[in-house]
Design an enzyme around this catalytic site. Structure first.
Site, PDB file in Angstrom:
ATOM      1  N   THR A 154      -6.320 -30.043  67.073  1.00 22.48           N
ATOM      2  CA  THR A 154      -5.524 -31.041  67.774  1.00 22.48           C
ATOM      3  C   THR A 154      -4.978 -32.065  66.795  1.00 22.48           C
ATOM      4  OG1 THR A 154      -6.832 -30.749  69.701  1.00 22.48           O
ATOM      5  CG2 THR A 154      -5.741 -32.859  69.481  1.00 22.48           C
ATOM      6  N   ARG A 182      -6.575 -24.184  81.823  1.00 23.49           N
ATOM      7  CA  ARG A 182      -7.513 -25.264  81.448  1.00 23.49           C
ATOM      8  C   ARG A 182      -6.746 -26.412  80.768  1.00 23.49           C
ATOM      9  NH1 ARG A 182      -8.742 -27.938  76.371  1.00 23.49           N
ATOM     10  NH2 ARG A 182     -10.871 -28.694  76.468  1.00 23.49           N
ATOM     11  N   VAL A 183      -7.058 -27.616  81.167  1.00 24.19           N
ATOM     12  CA  VAL A 183      -6.461 -28.791  80.540  1.00 24.19           C
ATOM     13  C   VAL A 183      -7.599 -29.638  79.969  1.00 24.19           C
ATOM     14  CG1 VAL A 183      -5.169 -30.915  80.974  1.00 24.19           C
ATOM     15  CG2 VAL A 183      -4.466 -28.783  82.080  1.00 24.19           C
ATOM     16  N   GLY A 184      -7.453 -30.061  78.723  1.00 22.75           N
ATOM     17  CA  GLY A 184      -8.514 -30.843  78.084  1.00 22.75           C
ATOM     18  C   GLY A 184      -8.256 -32.332  78.190  1.00 22.75           C
ATOM     19  N   ASP A 185      -8.769 -33.051  77.207  1.00 20.54           N
ATOM     20  CA  ASP A 185      -8.638 -34.512  77.205  1.00 20.54           C
ATOM     21  C   ASP A 185      -7.301 -34.996  76.683  1.00 20.54           C
ATOM     22  OD1 ASP A 185      -9.574 -33.390  74.650  1.00 20.54           O
ATOM     23  OD2 ASP A 185      -9.336 -35.454  73.951  1.00 20.54           O
ATOM     24  N   THR A 204     -10.135 -36.290  69.234  1.00 16.40           N
ATOM     25  CA  THR A 204     -10.102 -34.836  69.088  1.00 16.40           C
ATOM     26  C   THR A 204     -11.524 -34.309  69.202  1.00 16.40           C
ATOM     27  OG1 THR A 204      -9.855 -33.092  67.419  1.00 16.40           O
ATOM     28  CG2 THR A 204      -9.978 -35.328  66.587  1.00 16.40           C
ATOM     29  N   GLY A 205     -11.663 -33.105  69.727  1.00 16.15           N
ATOM     30  CA  GLY A 205     -12.990 -32.533  69.900  1.00 16.15           C
ATOM     31  C   GLY A 205     -13.070 -31.830  71.231  1.00 16.15           C
ATOM     32  N   GLY A 207     -12.819 -31.420  74.684  1.00 15.55           N
ATOM     33  CA  GLY A 207     -12.170 -32.260  75.677  1.00 15.55           C
ATOM     34  C   GLY A 207     -12.987 -32.533  76.925  1.00 15.55           C
TER      35      GLY A 207
HETATM   36  N1  ASP Z   1      -9.512 -32.112  72.392  1.00 19.79           N
HETATM   37  C1  ASP Z   1      -8.837 -30.835  72.451  1.00 19.79           C
HETATM   38  C2  ASP Z   1      -9.101 -30.215  73.785  1.00 19.79           C
HETATM   39  O1  ASP Z   1     -10.193 -30.285  74.292  1.00 19.79           O
HETATM   40  C3  ASP Z   1      -9.261 -29.880  71.376  1.00 19.79           C
HETATM   41  C4  ASP Z   1      -9.331 -30.421  69.973  1.00 19.79           C
HETATM   42  O2  ASP Z   1      -9.402 -31.612  69.765  1.00 19.79           O
HETATM   43  O3  ASP Z   1      -9.342 -29.602  69.026  1.00 19.79           O
HETATM   44  O4  ASP Z   1      -8.204 -29.607  74.313  1.00 19.79           O
END
Ligand code: ASP
Length: 292
Positions: A154, A182-185, A204-205, A207
């Site tokens: 990300t 799927r939708v993340g953060d 980032t991480g 989500g």
């Molecule tokens: N935060 C992003 C998600 O969960 C993934 C990422 O940060 O690599 O979609």
């Protein structure tokens, strides 16, 4: 005053060593693109979009062209942009077929009365963006840059312009092996990014877990309460770890030219420029980030 300022990350995670140098190179290019706009008097929003646009187009980061596909082999993108001056935001979710969701997110924020778009409506929104001439297309799904910017993970940035206005972005292909839809953060206001007129943050991480602690809003609230951005970033990651056991990274900056970054992953390629391009600082591994 130590402005303008930009802090840019290319994603937190358990990076393979050979991917880190090219990733850092693209993050640095993106930071310089954004910084140049800021230094020339451009807005925090313009700089944030251009910086993110570069990372979406470089193919070396998990966003835009380089996004990791979902379980069905399809790239589904989430992106968000935030204008800290007025708490407005634009986000697009699980978008397919386009390379620069950040520009579409900004179009949503600036040219519609809504802030979040998903499903078939995103395609209509994209068509509307082109038909209104907000952006051109250079090939199917590929928006032309409007900034003369030359052009896993990300990406995101926080920018602060010469008027002390703050913007923040995030853009991603999501986590490995994600299910379709799927939708993340990254497109969730307050979770994947947040900015007001005091501070901005982008995360980032994993989500699903970043959402649980509204990581970016939480980190910004620490700064509002008087914490230094570095302390706030560390506290935010500490909270995420203690509440969820998960992993993430966050970068933070404020209009005093202060910044912070923290991660509980192996690495998060990050570049910071404050005031002058010669102040550029690069960070890669968690162990190399000076802590409070
Ligand atoms: N935060 C992003 C998600 O969960 C993934 C990422 O940060 O690599 O979609």
């Amino acid at each position: 005053m130590n402005l303008p300022a930009i802090i840019v990350h290319g994603g937190a995670g358990d990076w393979k060593e050979d991917r880190l140098p090219p990733a850092l190179e693209e993050v640095e290019k993106a930071a310089k693109i954004g910084f140049r706009i800021l230094k020339n008097g451009g807005s925090a929003l313009d700089a944030a979009e251009a910086c993110t646009f570069h990372m979406e187009g470089c193919g070396k980061l998990n966003a835009g062209l380089g996004a990791r596909p979902n379980r069905d082999g399809v790239q589904e993108l989430d992106a968000m942009i935030i204008d800290g001056a007025n708490l407005r935001s634009g986000a697009v979710m699980a978008v397919t077929g386009i390379q620069h969701p950040i520009s579409l997110a900004r179009f949503a924020m600036e040219k519609t009365s809504h802030s979040q778009f998903a499903g078939d409506g995103v395609k209509k929104l994209y068509e509307k963006m082109l038909s209104e001439g907000y952006r051109r297309e250079i090939s199917p799904g590929v928006t032309a840059s409007s900034f003369n910017a030359q052009a896993g993970d990300t990406v995101g940035c926080v920018t602060i312009d010469l008027n002390s206005h703050i913007a923040a972005t995030s853009s991603t292909g999501g986590i490995p092996d994600k299910m379709a839809g799927r939708v993340g953060d990254s497109s969730i206001f307050g979770a994947g990014a947040y900015a007001d007129d005091i501070c901005g943050a982008t995360a980032t991480g994993w989500g699903e877990h970043i959402i649980r602690v509204l990581l970016c809003r939480t980190v910004v609230s620490y700064v509002e309460e008087g914490a230094d951005p570095q302390a706030a970033a560390e506290r935010g990651i500490g909270l995420l770890q203690s509440k969820t056991g998960s992993q993430a990274g966050v970068v933070v900056a404020d209009p005093n030219g202060r910044y912070g970054l923290a991660m509980n992953t192996k690495a998060m390629p990050t570049v910071v420029i404050v005031g002058n391009v010669n102040s550029i600082r690069r960070f890669v591994y968690a162990k190399d980030v000076p802590t409070c």
